[in-house]
Design an enzyme around this catalytic site. Structure first.
Site, short mmCIF file in Angstrom:
data_model
loop_
_atom_site.label_atom_id
_atom_site.label_comp_id
_atom_site.label_asym_id
_atom_site.label_seq_id
_atom_site.Cartn_x
_atom_site.Cartn_y
_atom_site.Cartn_z
N HIS A 77 0.82 -1.22 0.00
CA HIS A 77 0.00 0.00 0.00
C HIS A 77 0.85 1.27 0.00
O HIS A 77 0.31 2.37 -0.12
CB HIS A 77 -1.02 -0.01 1.15
N ASP A 124 0.04 -7.57 1.66
CA ASP A 124 0.48 -6.17 1.66
C ASP A 124 2.02 -6.11 1.68
O ASP A 124 2.62 -5.58 2.61
CB ASP A 124 -0.13 -5.44 2.87
N GLY A 226 2.93 6.45 8.95
CA GLY A 226 4.31 6.75 8.54
C GLY A 226 5.25 5.58 8.79
O GLY A 226 6.37 5.57 8.32
#
Ligand SMILES: *[C@@H]1O[C@H](CO)[C@@H](O)[C@H](O)[C@H]1NC(C)=O
Length: 279
Positions: A77, A124, A226
């Site tokens: 992602h 992912d 982050g």
């Protein structure tokens, strides 16, 4: 600070505005409850950067791990789309401070896992091939991948590292030093129960936590916006092993809501295949 603010909003999109109550699906992009990481302690940690015209600079978008001198493992992602242009990414390795004056490494190939759709549906993971192998040194060193039969438990010593947010509403301030936090792995069945409870059983007909996930973290300790793509490492028989890739969670290090990671061992065959067929 501003540049990180930008990246944070950019990556999490609209989800920040939603109330923290109940279930918010979020891709984790900061370390909550951590402290400054010593230089050279986590030599595989890298920052994946994208160019910001707004800041006229390469800015931090996600974490990642050097798993080979020429390959970085991050979260799918973190990549804009499957056919992302490798020249739109740079890798910073070997420094605990973001935005130092070191040379950024160019990326020659981006490989998103073919099964990736959304972070919460699994797969992912993505691989970035560096144009040139990184010069390994005391501060730049690949991490060992989890073995196929490794079983990590809450008793293992595990850490998450990254330059992400310090809390749900708090950015990492300058000088943007890498943060580290010691976390406990949460067994998948317990993690599933915690997430079912947190989502008030809205998804009771399906599993939220997949076998290809690993959960870790507790109230006040864990990844945040982050940190996505960054490492969850555990000490296995004396050596640091990459066990997870920061993927998603409800909020950041809230009570009874661990962070969810891609379970690296699930993807080891795919990773090895990609590295072998590309070299
Ligand atoms: C989930 O909620 C049920 C019902 O409120 C509670 O009994 C159970 O202990 C909760 N599970 C966890 C792991 O907290």
């Amino acid at each position: 600070m501003l540049s990180l603010l930008f990246v944070t909003l950019f990556l999490v999109g609209c989800s920040v505005a939603k109330p923290p109550a109940g279930a918010i699906d979020k891709e984790l992009v900061g370390i909550v409850g951590g402290h400054n990481a010593p230089q050279g302690k986590w030599p595989w940690q890298v920052s994946l950067k994208v160019y910001s015209y707004h800041w006229a600079a390469w800015v931090h978008r996600c974490g990642g791990s050097l798993i080979h001198p020429q390959w970085v493992l991050t979260a799918a992602h973190c990549i804009h789309h499957r056919n992302a242009d490798p020249s739109t990414y740079r890798i910073q390795a070997g420094d605990v401070y973001l935005y130092g004056d070191q040379t950024l490494l160019s990326v020659s190939q981006v490989i998103v896992h073919p099964d990736f759709v959304y972070a919460h549906l699994g797969a992912d993971v993505a691989l970035l091939r560096l144009a040139e192998p990184a010069d390994c040194s005391a501060n730049v060193k690949p991490v060992k991948l989890s073995s196929l039969n490794l079983k990590v438990t809450r008793k293992d010593e595990c850490w998450v590292t990254g330059w992400g947010d310090l809390s749900f509403f708090g950015w990492l301030p300058p000088p943007f030093r890498l943060q580290e936090v010691n976390v406990q792995v949460v067994e998948n069945s317990l993690c599933e129960e915690l997430y079912q409870n947190a989502s008030r059983h809205r998804y009771k007909d399906r599993r939220i936590i997949l076998d290809s996930n690993v959960c870790a973290g507790s109230e006040g300790r864990g990844p945040c916006f982050g940190d996505s793509g960054g490492p969850l490492v555990c000490k296995v028989r004396g050596s640091w092993t990459l066990v997870g890739v920061v993927s998603w969670g409800y909020g950041c290090a809230w009570r009874d809501i661990p962070g969810v990671f891609a379970r690296v061992q699930t993807y080891v065959p795919w990773i090895q295949q990609q590295i072998h067929s590309s070299s």
